[in-house]
Design a protein around this motif. Structure first.
Motif, PDB file in Angstrom:
ATOM      1  N   GLN A  43      15.653  29.725  43.229  1.00  0.00           N
ATOM      2  CA  GLN A  43      15.096  30.612  43.054  1.00  0.00           C
ATOM      3  C   GLN A  43      15.272  31.796  41.988  1.00  0.00           C
ATOM      4  N   VAL A  44      16.791  31.905  42.616  1.00  0.00           N
ATOM      5  CA  VAL A  44      17.272  33.121  42.229  1.00  0.00           C
ATOM      6  C   VAL A  44      19.052  32.396  41.125  1.00  0.00           C
ATOM      7  N   THR A  45      18.669  32.930  39.633  1.00  0.00           N
ATOM      8  CA  THR A  45      20.055  33.233  38.940  1.00  0.00           C
ATOM      9  C   THR A  45      20.728  34.084  39.054  1.00  0.00           C
ATOM     10  N   ARG A  46      22.491  33.535  39.251  1.00  0.00           N
ATOM     11  CA  ARG A  46      22.750  34.548  39.507  1.00  0.00           C
ATOM     12  C   ARG A  46      24.691  34.904  38.109  1.00  0.00           C
ATOM     13  N   ALA A  47      24.411  35.500  37.480  1.00  0.00           N
ATOM     14  CA  ALA A  47      25.172  35.242  36.071  1.00  0.00           C
ATOM     15  C   ALA A  47      26.514  36.547  36.567  1.00  0.00           C
ATOM     16  N   ALA A  48      27.437  36.021  36.177  1.00  0.00           N
ATOM     17  CA  ALA A  48      28.886  36.480  36.717  1.00  0.00           C
ATOM     18  C   ALA A  48      29.830  36.559  34.783  1.00  0.00           C
ATOM     19  N   ILE A  49      29.583  38.350  34.703  1.00  0.00           N
ATOM     20  CA  ILE A  49      31.156  38.514  33.294  1.00  0.00           C
ATOM     21  C   ILE A  49      31.517  39.056  33.640  1.00  0.00           C
ATOM     22  N   ALA A  50      32.963  38.725  33.730  1.00  0.00           N
ATOM     23  CA  ALA A  50      34.440  39.362  33.796  1.00  0.00           C
ATOM     24  C   ALA A  50      35.048  39.913  32.797  1.00  0.00           C
ATOM     25  N   ILE A  51      35.636  40.790  32.683  1.00  0.00           N
ATOM     26  CA  ILE A  51      36.364  41.115  31.796  1.00  0.00           C
ATOM     27  C   ILE A  51      37.736  41.263  32.539  1.00  0.00           C
ATOM     28  N   ALA A  53      42.029  42.167  30.927  1.00  0.00           N
ATOM     29  CA  ALA A  53      42.703  42.583  30.091  1.00  0.00           C
ATOM     30  C   ALA A  53      44.020  41.225  29.537  1.00  0.00           C
ATOM     31  N   TYR A  54      44.288  41.407  27.825  1.00  0.00           N
ATOM     32  CA  TYR A  54      44.858  40.657  27.740  1.00  0.00           C
ATOM     33  C   TYR A  54      45.926  41.123  26.850  1.00  0.00           C
ATOM     34  N   PRO A  55      47.698  40.748  27.210  1.00  0.00           N
ATOM     35  CA  PRO A  55      47.891  39.277  27.975  1.00  0.00           C
ATOM     36  C   PRO A  55      47.892  39.087  29.574  1.00  0.00           C
ATOM     37  N   SER A  56      47.603  40.490  29.938  1.00  0.00           N
ATOM     38  CA  SER A  56      48.121  39.830  31.219  1.00  0.00           C
ATOM     39  C   SER A  56      47.000  39.444  32.460  1.00  0.00           C
ATOM     40  N   LEU A  57      45.978  39.255  32.296  1.00  0.00           N
ATOM     41  CA  LEU A  57      45.168  38.638  32.053  1.00  0.00           C
ATOM     42  C   LEU A  57      44.459  39.135  33.557  1.00  0.00           C
ATOM     43  N   THR A  58      44.753  40.761  34.357  1.00  0.00           N
ATOM     44  CA  THR A  58      43.799  40.755  34.781  1.00  0.00           C
ATOM     45  C   THR A  58      43.039  41.174  35.175  1.00  0.00           C
ATOM     46  N   LEU A  59      42.066  40.662  35.997  1.00  0.00           N
ATOM     47  CA  LEU A  59      40.210  41.502  36.189  1.00  0.00           C
ATOM     48  C   LEU A  59      40.184  43.188  35.346  1.00  0.00           C
ATOM     49  N   VAL A  60      39.997  43.411  35.058  1.00  0.00           N
ATOM     50  CA  VAL A  60      39.666  44.709  34.908  1.00  0.00           C
ATOM     51  C   VAL A  60      38.414  45.290  35.086  1.00  0.00           C
ATOM     52  N   ARG A 212      33.793  32.595  45.329  1.00  0.00           N
ATOM     53  CA  ARG A 212      34.244  31.828  45.854  1.00  0.00           C
ATOM     54  C   ARG A 212      35.753  32.354  46.189  1.00  0.00           C
ATOM     55  N   PRO A 213      36.370  31.714  47.553  1.00  0.00           N
ATOM     56  CA  PRO A 213      37.736  32.452  47.606  1.00  0.00           C
ATOM     57  C   PRO A 213      38.454  33.339  46.984  1.00  0.00           C
ATOM     58  N   LEU A 214      38.528  33.214  45.901  1.00  0.00           N
ATOM     59  CA  LEU A 214      39.756  33.710  44.862  1.00  0.00           C
ATOM     60  C   LEU A 214      39.129  34.775  44.160  1.00  0.00           C
ATOM     61  N   PHE A 215      37.938  35.232  44.098  1.00  0.00           N
ATOM     62  CA  PHE A 215      36.708  37.155  44.307  1.00  0.00           C
ATOM     63  C   PHE A 215      36.201  36.847  45.462  1.00  0.00           C
ATOM     64  N   LEU A 216      36.799  36.569  46.196  1.00  0.00           N
ATOM     65  CA  LEU A 216      36.292  36.926  47.796  1.00  0.00           C
ATOM     66  C   LEU A 216      37.996  38.060  48.138  1.00  0.00           C
ATOM     67  N   ARG A 217      39.093  36.891  48.210  1.00  0.00           N
ATOM     68  CA  ARG A 217      40.212  37.614  48.074  1.00  0.00           C
ATOM     69  C   ARG A 217      40.734  38.894  47.665  1.00  0.00           C
ATOM     70  N   TRP A 218      40.005  38.649  46.628  1.00  0.00           N
ATOM     71  CA  TRP A 218      40.603  39.746  45.474  1.00  0.00           C
ATOM     72  C   TRP A 218      39.631  41.738  45.722  1.00  0.00           C
ATOM     73  N   LEU A 219      38.337  41.123  47.105  1.00  0.00           N
ATOM     74  CA  LEU A 219      37.675  42.324  46.902  1.00  0.00           C
ATOM     75  C   LEU A 219      38.514  42.668  48.385  1.00  0.00           C
ATOM     76  N   ALA A 220      38.892  41.635  48.962  1.00  0.00           N
ATOM     77  CA  ALA A 220      39.158  42.564  50.217  1.00  0.00           C
ATOM     78  C   ALA A 220      40.369  43.149  49.914  1.00  0.00           C
ATOM     79  N   GLN A 221      41.487  42.625  48.952  1.00  0.00           N
ATOM     80  CA  GLN A 221      42.742  43.292  49.186  1.00  0.00           C
ATOM     81  C   GLN A 221      42.124  44.816  48.067  1.00  0.00           C
ATOM     82  N   LYS A 222      41.607  44.626  47.711  1.00  0.00           N
ATOM     83  CA  LYS A 222      40.855  45.955  46.469  1.00  0.00           C
ATOM     84  C   LYS A 222      40.435  46.731  48.000  1.00  0.00           C
ATOM     85  N   SER A 223      39.820  46.733  48.796  1.00  0.00           N
ATOM     86  CA  SER A 223      39.376  47.301  50.119  1.00  0.00           C
ATOM     87  C   SER A 223      40.474  47.977  50.775  1.00  0.00           C
ATOM     88  N   GLU A 224      41.689  47.682  50.488  1.00  0.00           N
ATOM     89  CA  GLU A 224      43.238  48.023  51.229  1.00  0.00           C
ATOM     90  C   GLU A 224      43.202  48.982  50.926  1.00  0.00           C
TER      91      GLU A 224
END
Length: 224
Positions: A43-51, A53-60, A212-224
């Motif tokens: 019943q809930v649609t969840r959209a995500a947009i990831a930005i 950086a190029y060319p490093s391709l890191t999530l900003v 997914r794990p890729l994002f959850l790990r990123w979140l966990a690492q970010k909060s350290e």
DNA sequence: GCGACAG
DNA sequence: ATCTTGTCGC
């Protein structure tokens, strides 16, 4: 019931406005990926947009929008189901990318207006369709080598490329979304590959939209 | 009539 | 798309 005739008419009208020439200038510093997922109830649609950086391709930056699901899934009418959530996520972004890769087809669509094209036209920015399955058109088998490709045809019209992004993985379907040529679209997908089946923008958008794990790990690492 | 059918 | 276990292969 849903009257699909109105949506189909809208698709035909908008498809005529899609631009298949490059309308952006290099260098590009920000590339986005967009994807939609659904929560357990559906019943809930969840959209995500990831930005990224190029060319490093890191999530900003990333934004998630949660919207009540209004449409069922109907092949060919996917954008009417996913667009509201995508636009909500788009509006909340601080950074604006120069190019967006969308999980789904662009003009490789029965009426030449897949979700990637619809989204690009609505926000007026260049988009690329990166789909994981065929919707329409025909192609020959793709050789089992990285970067092998086959044109996707509907009669004499080339709708896109079927492209092997990774060995022993099903190929990707790359098509023009909006304001970009097919050859340039392929070039940017190639530039965004980092050894996975999906190019980084779509890979991150999928990870964020679906927790997914890729994002959850990123979140966990970010909060350290 | 039957199969195919993005996410 | 989502749910879900083990399993095969690199």
């Amino acid at each position: 019931m849903i009257d699909c005739r109105i949506m189909i008419a809208e698709q035909k009208e908008k498809a005529a406005q899609i631009i298949t020439r490059d309308q952006f200038s290099e260098p590009i510093s920000l590339i986005a990926g967009a994807d939609v997922g659904f929560e357990q109830s559906g019943q809930v649609t969840r959209a995500a947009i990831a930005i990224l950086a190029y060319p490093s391709l890191t999530l900003v930056e990333y934004k998630i929008a949660r919207i009540k699901t209004t449409m069922p899934y109907i092949p060919g009418l996917l954008s009417f189901r996913e667009l509201p959530a995508l636009l909500a996520a788009w509006q909340s972004l601080i950074l604006k990318p120069q190019l967006i890769m969308v999980d789904g087809h662009g003009i490789s669509h029965p009426r030449r207006l897949g979700v990637a094209s619809h989204f690009g036209l609505t926000i007026g920015l260049p988009t690329i369709g990166v789909a994981k399955k065929r919707l329409c058109g025909e192609s020959l088998p793709v050789a089992n080598e990285i970067a092998s490709k086959q044109p996707l045809f509907d009669n004499d019209e080339q709708l896109g490329w079927v492209w092997r992004s990774k060995l022993r993985c099903n190929p990707l379907y790359i098509s023009v979304g909006h304001k970009i040529s097919l050859s340039t679209a392929c070039m940017w997908v190639e530039r965004c590959m980092r050894g996975y089946r999906l190019p980084e923008p779509t890979r991150w958008a999928d990870a964020i939209a679906s927790g997914r794990p890729l994002f959850l790990r990123w979140l966990a690492q970010k909060s350290e």
